[in-house]
Motif scaffolding. Structure first.
Motif, PDB file in Angstrom:
ATOM      1  N   UNK A  72      -1.445  32.604 -65.634  1.00  0.00           N
ATOM      2  CA  UNK A  72      -2.402  33.544 -65.039  1.00  0.00           C
ATOM      3  C   UNK A  72      -3.304  32.851 -64.022  1.00  0.00           C
ATOM      4  N   UNK A  73      -3.602  31.578 -64.250  1.00  0.00           N
ATOM      5  CA  UNK A  73      -4.388  30.842 -63.258  1.00  0.00           C
ATOM      6  C   UNK A  73      -3.646  30.816 -61.919  1.00  0.00           C
ATOM      7  N   UNK A  74      -2.351  30.520 -61.972  1.00  0.00           N
ATOM      8  CA  UNK A  74      -1.551  30.519 -60.743  1.00  0.00           C
ATOM      9  C   UNK A  74      -1.469  31.909 -60.138  1.00  0.00           C
ATOM     10  N   UNK A 123      -3.647  34.293 -60.187  1.00  0.00           N
ATOM     11  CA  UNK A 123      -4.883  34.687 -59.503  1.00  0.00           C
ATOM     12  C   UNK A 123      -5.059  33.942 -58.180  1.00  0.00           C
ATOM     13  N   UNK A 124      -4.499  32.748 -58.073  1.00  0.00           N
ATOM     14  CA  UNK A 124      -4.496  32.054 -56.781  1.00  0.00           C
ATOM     15  C   UNK A 124      -3.442  32.658 -55.867  1.00  0.00           C
ATOM     16  N   UNK A 125      -2.245  32.856 -56.405  1.00  0.00           N
ATOM     17  CA  UNK A 125      -1.105  33.276 -55.593  1.00  0.00           C
ATOM     18  C   UNK A 125      -1.225  34.712 -55.103  1.00  0.00           C
ATOM     19  N   UNK A 126      -1.620  35.623 -55.985  1.00  0.00           N
ATOM     20  CA  UNK A 126      -1.641  37.039 -55.643  1.00  0.00           C
ATOM     21  C   UNK A 126      -2.991  37.508 -55.087  1.00  0.00           C
ATOM     22  N   UNK A 127      -4.090  36.882 -55.541  1.00  0.00           N
ATOM     23  CA  UNK A 127      -5.405  37.415 -55.205  1.00  0.00           C
ATOM     24  C   UNK A 127      -6.348  36.411 -54.545  1.00  0.00           C
ATOM     25  N   UNK A 128      -5.930  35.163 -54.421  1.00  0.00           N
ATOM     26  CA  UNK A 128      -6.774  34.115 -53.839  1.00  0.00           C
ATOM     27  C   UNK A 128      -8.121  34.018 -54.553  1.00  0.00           C
ATOM     28  N   UNK A 129      -8.080  34.137 -55.882  1.00  0.00           N
ATOM     29  CA  UNK A 129      -9.287  34.105 -56.698  1.00  0.00           C
ATOM     30  C   UNK A 129      -9.367  32.766 -57.431  1.00  0.00           C
ATOM     31  N   UNK A 135      -9.231  30.775 -66.234  1.00  0.00           N
ATOM     32  CA  UNK A 135      -8.022  30.808 -67.062  1.00  0.00           C
ATOM     33  C   UNK A 135      -7.620  29.405 -67.503  1.00  0.00           C
ATOM     34  N   UNK A 136      -7.783  28.421 -66.630  1.00  0.00           N
ATOM     35  CA  UNK A 136      -7.470  27.049 -67.039  1.00  0.00           C
ATOM     36  C   UNK A 136      -8.404  26.585 -68.146  1.00  0.00           C
ATOM     37  N   UNK A 137      -9.663  26.992 -68.073  1.00  0.00           N
ATOM     38  CA  UNK A 137     -10.601  26.635 -69.139  1.00  0.00           C
ATOM     39  C   UNK A 137     -10.183  27.261 -70.467  1.00  0.00           C
ATOM     40  N   UNK A 138      -9.726  28.513 -70.424  1.00  0.00           N
ATOM     41  CA  UNK A 138      -9.249  29.163 -71.639  1.00  0.00           C
ATOM     42  C   UNK A 138      -8.018  28.447 -72.200  1.00  0.00           C
ATOM     43  N   UNK A 139      -7.143  27.992 -71.305  1.00  0.00           N
ATOM     44  CA  UNK A 139      -5.973  27.234 -71.749  1.00  0.00           C
ATOM     45  C   UNK A 139      -6.407  25.953 -72.446  1.00  0.00           C
ATOM     46  N   UNK A 140      -7.389  25.271 -71.861  1.00  0.00           N
ATOM     47  CA  UNK A 140      -7.876  24.038 -72.460  1.00  0.00           C
ATOM     48  C   UNK A 140      -8.490  24.255 -73.831  1.00  0.00           C
ATOM     49  N   UNK A 184       5.150  20.614 -58.476  1.00  0.00           N
ATOM     50  CA  UNK A 184       6.114  21.712 -58.391  1.00  0.00           C
ATOM     51  C   UNK A 184       5.533  22.904 -59.110  1.00  0.00           C
ATOM     52  N   UNK A 185       5.340  24.011 -58.398  1.00  0.00           N
ATOM     53  CA  UNK A 185       4.749  25.197 -59.000  1.00  0.00           C
ATOM     54  C   UNK A 185       5.774  25.846 -59.915  1.00  0.00           C
ATOM     55  N   UNK A 186       5.463  25.962 -61.168  1.00  0.00           N
ATOM     56  CA  UNK A 186       6.419  26.579 -62.068  1.00  0.00           C
ATOM     57  C   UNK A 186       5.679  27.378 -63.136  1.00  0.00           C
ATOM     58  N   UNK A 187       5.826  28.667 -63.137  1.00  0.00           N
ATOM     59  CA  UNK A 187       5.243  29.454 -64.211  1.00  0.00           C
ATOM     60  C   UNK A 187       5.953  29.144 -65.518  1.00  0.00           C
TER      61      UNK A 187
END
Length: 203
Positions: free
Chosen positions: A81-83, A85-91, A98-103, A179-182
């Motif tokens: 989801x972090x990716x 929000x960057x990829x689709x919405x530039x947020x 989201x990265x903080x939640x992952x951590x 390498x960007x990988x979901x």
């Protein structure tokens, strides 16, 4: 009970990079039972087809993993989801959240591949924020994890490095860069790799 045939066929289609077919099959599986694993896989298929519901589906997967108390699934989808929000919405700020939640999901947990992928993303964001100390430390952390787990995916995604890896006792950095990988369920098939993109500035 999830339609195992549709789900398994959907995973096979993802592994074969047949994105549209994967989406169709996983939609069928999700209609039968929208489990966290099915929704995560469907989110991956939607991501690759630039589907408008990608974020919505992944947020549902995130909630399902949290409800099931699965820290690794929770973290994996949060990273994806972090990716998104960057990829689709530039947020960028939302992506950092989201990265903080992952951590938080991974705190105190046995080291797994999700720790390595999180470290790589944290390095990417640190580089965008000109936090060079973190941008150097996190790839080294990811490389240690990759060596510890014998996970070549993480090793190959680490930036070029000649640093000694303490876990496996060798110089195992490979000059492949990020390498960007979901991420999606690693069994029965590994996640397909998204083509590398230049690091974009995150604000």
């Amino acid at each position: 009970m999830t339609d195992g045939s549709a789900y398994d066929a959907g995973l096979a289609a993802l592994a074969a990079r047949e994105w549209q077919r994967a989406a169709m099959l996983l939609e069928e599986a999700a209609a039968d039972e929208p489990s966290a694993a099915v929704l995560e896989a469907l989110g991956t298929a939607y991501f690759w087809t630039d589907h408008v519901a990608t974020i919505e589906i992944r947020e549902r997967a995130y909630r399902e993993y949290r409800a099931a108390r699965d820290p690794y699934g929770t973290a994996r989808v949060a990273i994806a989801l972090a990716w998104d929000h960057v990829n689709f919405r530039s947020e960028g700020s939302v992506a950092r959240g989201w990265l903080q939640l992952a951590g938080r999901a991974l705190e105190g947990r046995q080291v797994a591949a999700e720790h390595g992928h999180l470290a790589l993303w944290e390095a990417d964001f640190a580089l965008s924020a000109a936090d060079l100390a973190t941008a150097q430390a996190k790839p080294a952390e990811a490389l240690e994890i990759g060596c510890l787990l014998d996970d070549s995916d993480i090793e190959l995604m680490a930036p070029p490095s000649r640093d000694w890896c303490g876990s496996c006792g060798a110089t195992c950095g490979m000059a492949w860069g990020f390498s960007r990988r979901p991420l999606w369920p690693r069994s029965p098939a590994r996640s397909p790799t998204r083509p590398t993109r230049a690091t974009r500035a995150v604000t």
